[in-house]
Design an enzyme around this catalytic site. Structure first.
Site, mmCIF file in Angstrom:
data_model
loop_
_atom_site.group_PDB
_atom_site.id
_atom_site.type_symbol
_atom_site.label_atom_id
_atom_site.label_comp_id
_atom_site.label_asym_id
_atom_site.label_seq_id
_atom_site.Cartn_x
_atom_site.Cartn_y
_atom_site.Cartn_z
ATOM 1 N N PRO A 223 0.829 -1.218 0.000
ATOM 2 C CA PRO A 223 0.000 0.000 0.000
ATOM 3 C C PRO A 223 0.858 1.261 0.000
ATOM 4 O O PRO A 223 1.864 1.350 0.718
ATOM 5 C CB PRO A 223 -0.813 -0.121 1.297
ATOM 6 C CG PRO A 223 -0.815 -1.576 1.614
ATOM 7 C CD PRO A 223 0.498 -2.108 1.124
ATOM 8 N N THR A 228 -2.065 3.406 -8.012
ATOM 9 C CA THR A 228 -3.117 4.257 -8.582
ATOM 10 C C THR A 228 -2.514 5.492 -9.242
ATOM 11 O O THR A 228 -3.025 5.970 -10.264
ATOM 12 C CB THR A 228 -4.102 4.666 -7.476
ATOM 13 O OG1 THR A 228 -4.587 3.491 -6.817
ATOM 14 C CG2 THR A 228 -5.279 5.429 -8.054
ATOM 15 N N HIS A 443 18.454 2.371 29.817
ATOM 16 C CA HIS A 443 17.937 1.421 28.821
ATOM 17 C C HIS A 443 18.365 1.832 27.415
ATOM 18 O O HIS A 443 18.897 1.007 26.650
ATOM 19 C CB HIS A 443 16.408 1.372 28.927
ATOM 20 C CG HIS A 443 15.772 0.386 28.007
ATOM 21 N ND1 HIS A 443 15.334 -0.848 28.419
ATOM 22 C CD2 HIS A 443 15.490 0.446 26.664
ATOM 23 C CE1 HIS A 443 14.825 -1.506 27.388
ATOM 24 N NE2 HIS A 443 14.895 -0.735 26.312
ATOM 25 N N GLU A 444 18.152 3.097 27.044
ATOM 26 C CA GLU A 444 18.518 3.556 25.702
ATOM 27 C C GLU A 444 20.030 3.623 25.533
ATOM 28 O O GLU A 444 20.548 3.356 24.438
ATOM 29 C CB GLU A 444 17.884 4.922 25.423
ATOM 30 C CG GLU A 444 16.369 4.930 25.454
ATOM 31 C CD GLU A 444 15.745 3.933 24.505
ATOM 32 O OE1 GLU A 444 16.363 3.633 23.465
ATOM 33 O OE2 GLU A 444 14.649 3.433 24.802
#
Length: 666
Positions: A223, A228, A443-444
Site C-alpha cells: 500500500p 493508482t 535502557h537507551e
C-alpha cells in the site's frame, strides 16, 4: 484513433451510454386519460359554480327597483353578449353574489340612474386574451402532472432497471493533469506502462513484426507505493479514452448485477476502442474461487467468470487494455493471472534510496525549503517508506515549520517529521519521575553502546528519552544504503543491539522491567525465522520448517505449510533459545567491558534528553562532549555572567527565570 476521439463527447462522463428508454404507449395513454378526466371535472365544477350564481333578468330588475343592488359591473365578451355582476342584499338571505346576462339599453341605464346604482363598465377582453385565460391553467396543470408522473416513469429506467449499468467513469485530459514526470521511484513500472502507452499511440510500430497489444497489466505492491498514481499517469499520457472503476463497484445486493456491469463496461470499451479500463482494488472481485472454509460466494464468482470471459473468451475483441491494481496478488484467482488475460504483472516495489530522494524532490516542489535542507539525508533516514509515507513526511514538515512561524522548512523540521511519522509525536506532557527517567536513560544507553561496539550494526543517528507514541525512549539508526539481503552476522548483531536495554537494566540496577517487551518480541520473531525459514541453524540445517503463525486463507494452510514431528519442534525451541541466549550473553559482555561509557552516556542523556551521533561518538571516544558543543554551552553561560555582574556582589545568585527574562528583553 482520431475518429474515435471526434465521436466522443468530452463533456460526457459516460460516452456511449444510451438515453432513458422510450416511455411505453400504455403508460402514455393512462397519463393523457388522467389529464382529460381532471380537466372535465374542473370544467364541470366551474360551470356548476357559475350556474349557482346566475340570476334571472326579471329578478334582477326587481332587485334594482327594490334597492337591494347598489353597485354593478357590466362586461361583454367581444361577441355582443353583455353580462352584469355584483352583490344583492337581502334581509333574510344576507349578501349574495349574482351574475346575469342583459340587453344593454338606454331604458336599463335610466333604471340604474333612478335607483342610484353605481355602474362600472369593464374593458372588453380580446379573443387572444380569452383563449390564453382558458388555456394557460390547463398548461400549468399538465406541466405539474408531467414533472410528477411522467418524469418518474422515464427515470424508472435509471433506477431498478439500470442496476446492471456499469459505473465506470471516463477520465478526460482536462480532469487529469498527472503524467509520468510526476511519478518517481518506480522506474521499471514506468517503463512497462510507457510501452503500453506507446503501443496505443503508434500500434503499427509494434505490429509490423507480428506483435500484439497486451490484454492486461496487473500492478501489485505494498500500500502507498503508487499503483493508482501510475494509472493516473497512464491516463494523462495516453491519447485514448480511459475508464476507471473500483472492484467494489461490481458487487451489489442484487444477484447478477456484478456480471451485468462487467458486460456493460466492456460494451462501452468496445464502442470507444482502443481504450484503457482501470480496475482499482481488483481483489474485491477477483479472489480465488477455491471455496475452502465457509463455502463460496456465488455472486462474486459470477462476476469473476464474466470478467474472465470478457478478457479472453470467444467474443473477445482487441483494442481494450485492462490495467488493474491490488496489494493482495496472492489471493487472486489463477485463471485471472494467466497470459492472455493479464499478460504483464508489474511489481511496484518500495522505493530505493535514490527513488526516495526523487520522490521527496517531487513532493517538495511546492514547499519552501531552506538551502540547508539535505533531502539525501532525509532519504537515508526513511528506509522502508513508501511514496505515500514520504508525501506525508513533507507535509508534516511544512506544518511543523508553519506552527513555529518560520519562513522556510528547515532540516530540523524534516527530522522531527520523520520521527513523528515513524514513532509518533513527542509527549512532552508525559513527565517521567527521576527514577523512571534514569531507568529509561540507561535502557537507551544500553542499546546505543551495544550498537556502537557491534561493527555489523547500522550507524547510530539519535538517542532520545523523550516519550514518543507508546515508547518512553528510542535509539534511532541511519542506514548507509538499502539492503535487500541480510547476512547471518548482521542479523545476530541486530539481536545483540535489541538486548542492550534489558542487559543495561540488569547490569546497573540488578533488576529488569517490562520496558524491553518490544525488544524481546522482535528478537524472538527474528530468531525463529532464522531457524525455521532462513536455515541458519547448524543443528537443523538448511530446511524450511514453516511458520505456525501463518494466516489461514480460504482453508489453505490450516495445518501449516510444512509439518514436522514433536522432536523437531523441540529442537526448534532449543535453537531459538540458544540464539537469544548467545545474543544476550554477548551484549552483557560488551556493556560490562564498557560500563564507564554506559554510565557517562546515561548521565548525559538524563541532562540533555537528546543526543546525536557526533555527541555519542565523542563520549565513546573521549568520555565527554565534542568541543563545539562545550563552546556553545559556555558562550551563553559567559553572557549570563556578564549580564549579572552588577548583582554579583550579593551572596544570593540571581533567579534563573529573572536572568532569562532580562536577556530576552535585551
Amino acid at each position: 484513433m482520431a475518429e474515435n476521439n471526434q465521436k466522443k463527447d468530452p463533456k460526457s462522463d459516460k460516452p456511449g451510454k444510451k438515453g432513458p428508454p422510450p416511455m411505453p404507449m400504455r403508460g402514455l395513454a393512462i397519463s393523457f386519460l388522467a389529464v382529460a378526466v381532471f380537466l372535465v371535472v374542473l370544467q364541470l365544477l366551474s360551470g356548476s359554480s357559475n350556474t349557482s350564481n346566475e340570476m334571472e333578468y326579471s329578478d334582477f330588475v326587481k332587485a334594482v327597483k327594490g334597492g337591494r343592488i347598489t353597485k354593478v359591473d357590466i362586461a361583454h365578451d367581444g361577441a355582443g353578449n353583455h353580462y352584469v355582476s355584483g352583490e344583492s342584499k337581502d334581509v333574510n338571505a344576507g349578501t349574495t353574489q349574482f351574475r346575469t346576462e342583459i340587453i344593454l339599453t338606454e331604458k336599463l341605464m335610466d333604471l340604474f340612474e333612478e335607483n342610484g346604482v353605481q355602474v362600472k363598465v369593464k374593458r372588453p377582453k380580446t379573443m387572444l386574451v380569452s383563449i390564453l385565460a382558458n388555456i394557460v391553467p390547463f398548461i400549468l396543470i399538465f406541466g405539474i402532472i408531467y414533472f410528477i408522473f411522467i418524469r418518474q416513469m422515464k427515470n424508472a429506467g435509471k433506477g431498478a432497471m439500470s442496476f446492471g449499468k456499469s459505473k465506470a467513469k471516463l477520465m478526460t485530459q482536462d480532469k487529469n493533469k498527472i503524467t509520468f514526470k510526476d511519478v518517481a521511484g518506480v522506474n521499471e513500472a514506468k517503463e512497462e506502462l510507457n510501452e503500453v502507452v506507446e503501443f496505443l499511440k503508434d500500434p503499427k510500430q509494434f505490429q509490423k513484426l507480428g506483435g500484439k497489444m497486451p490484454k492486461g497489466v496487473l500492478l501489485s505492491g505494498s500500500p502507498g507505493t503508487g499503483k493508482t498514481l501510475l494509472a493516473k499517469a497512464v491516463a494523462g499520457e495516453a491519447d485514448v479514452p480511459f475508464f476507471t472503476i473500483s472492484g467494489s463497484d461490481f458487487v451489489e445486493m442484487f444477484v447478477g448485477i456484478g456480471a451485468s456491469r462487467v458486460r456493460d463496461m466492456f460494451e462501452q470499451g468496445k464502442k470507444n476502442a482502443p481504450c484503457i479500463i482501470f480496475i482499482d482494488e481488483i481483489d474485491a472481485v477477483g479472489r480465488s474461487r477455491f471455496s475452502g472454509i465457509g463455502g463460496g460466494h456465488d455472486e462474486r464468482e459470477q462476476t469473476l467468470n464474466a470478467l474472465l470471459v470478457e478478457m479472453d473468451g470467444f467474443d473477445t475483441q482487441e483494442g481494450i487494455i485492462i490495467v488493474a491494481a491490488t496489494n493482495r496478488p496472492d489471493v487472486l484467482d489463477p485463471a485471472l493471472l494467466r497470459p492472455g488475460r493479464f499478460d504483464r504483472q508489474v511489481e511496484v516495489d518500495l522505493p530505493t534510496l535514490e527513488g526516495r530522494e526523487e520522490i521527496l524532490k517531487i513532493h517538495s516542489r511546492n514547499v519552501r525549503l531552506s538551502d540547508q535542507v539535505d533531502l539525501r539525508k532525509s532519504a537515508r533516514g526513511t528506509p522502508g517508506f513508501s511514496g505515500a509515507d514520504l508525501a506525508n513526511l513533507v507535509n508534516e514538515a511544512a506544518l511543523l515549520a508553519s506552527r513555529r512561524q518560520a519562513d522556510f522548512v528547515e532540516q530540523q523540521d524534516m527530522e522531527e517529521a520523520r520521527d513523528k511519522v515513524m514513532w509518533g509525536r513527542e509527549r512532552r506532557s508525559h513527565v517521567l519521575d527521576p527514577e523512571e527517567k534514569k531507568l529509561t536513560a540507561y535502557h537507551e544507553a544500553g542499546h546505543a553502546v551495544a550498537m556502537y561496539h557491534t561493527p555489523e550494526c547500522e550507524p547510530i543517528h539519535k538517542v532520545t528519552i523523550i516519550p514518543r507514541g507508546r515508547a518512553l525512549g528510542a535509539t534511532m539508526q541511519l542506514p548507509e544504503k538499502d539492503r535487500y539481503t541480510q547476512s547471518q552476522k548482521r542479523i545476530e548483531a541486530d539481536l545483540v543491539s535489541f538486548m542492550g536495554g534489558r542487559a543495561a537494566e540488569e547490569l546497573i540496577f540488578g533488576d529488569v522491567t517490562t520496558g524491553a517487551h518490544n525488544d524481546i518480541e522482535r528478537s524472538t520473531a527474528i530468531a525463529r525465522a532464522m531457524v525455521c525459514e532462513y536455515g541458519m541453524s547448524k543443528v537443523l540445517g538448511p530446511q524450511n520448517l514453516g511458520n505456525r503463525n501463518q494466516p489461514v486463507f480460504l482453508g489453505q494452510g490450516i495445518n501449516g505449510s510444512h509439518e514436522h514431528s514433536e522432536e523437531t519442534a523441540q529442537k526448534i525451541d532449543q535453537e531459538v533459545q540458544r540464539i537469544l541466549t548467545d545474543a544476550y550473553t554477548r551484549c552483557m559482555k560488551i556493556l560490562t567491558d564498557n560500563k564507564d561509557q554506559l554510565v557517562a552516556l546515561s548521565e548525559l542523556l538524563i541532562e540533555r534528553e537528546v543526543l546525536d551521533f557526533s555527541e555519542v561518538d565523542s563520549i565513546m571516544k573521549t568520555g565527554k562532549l565534542p568541543e563545539t558543543s562545550e563552546a556553545e554551552e559556555e558562550a551563553p553561560a559567559k553572557e549570563e555572567e556578564t549580564a549579572a555582574e552588577p548583582e554579583a556582589r550579593s551572596e544570593e545568585a540571581p533567579d534563573a527565570s529573572e536572568s532569562d527574562s532580562k536577556s530576552d528583553k535585551a
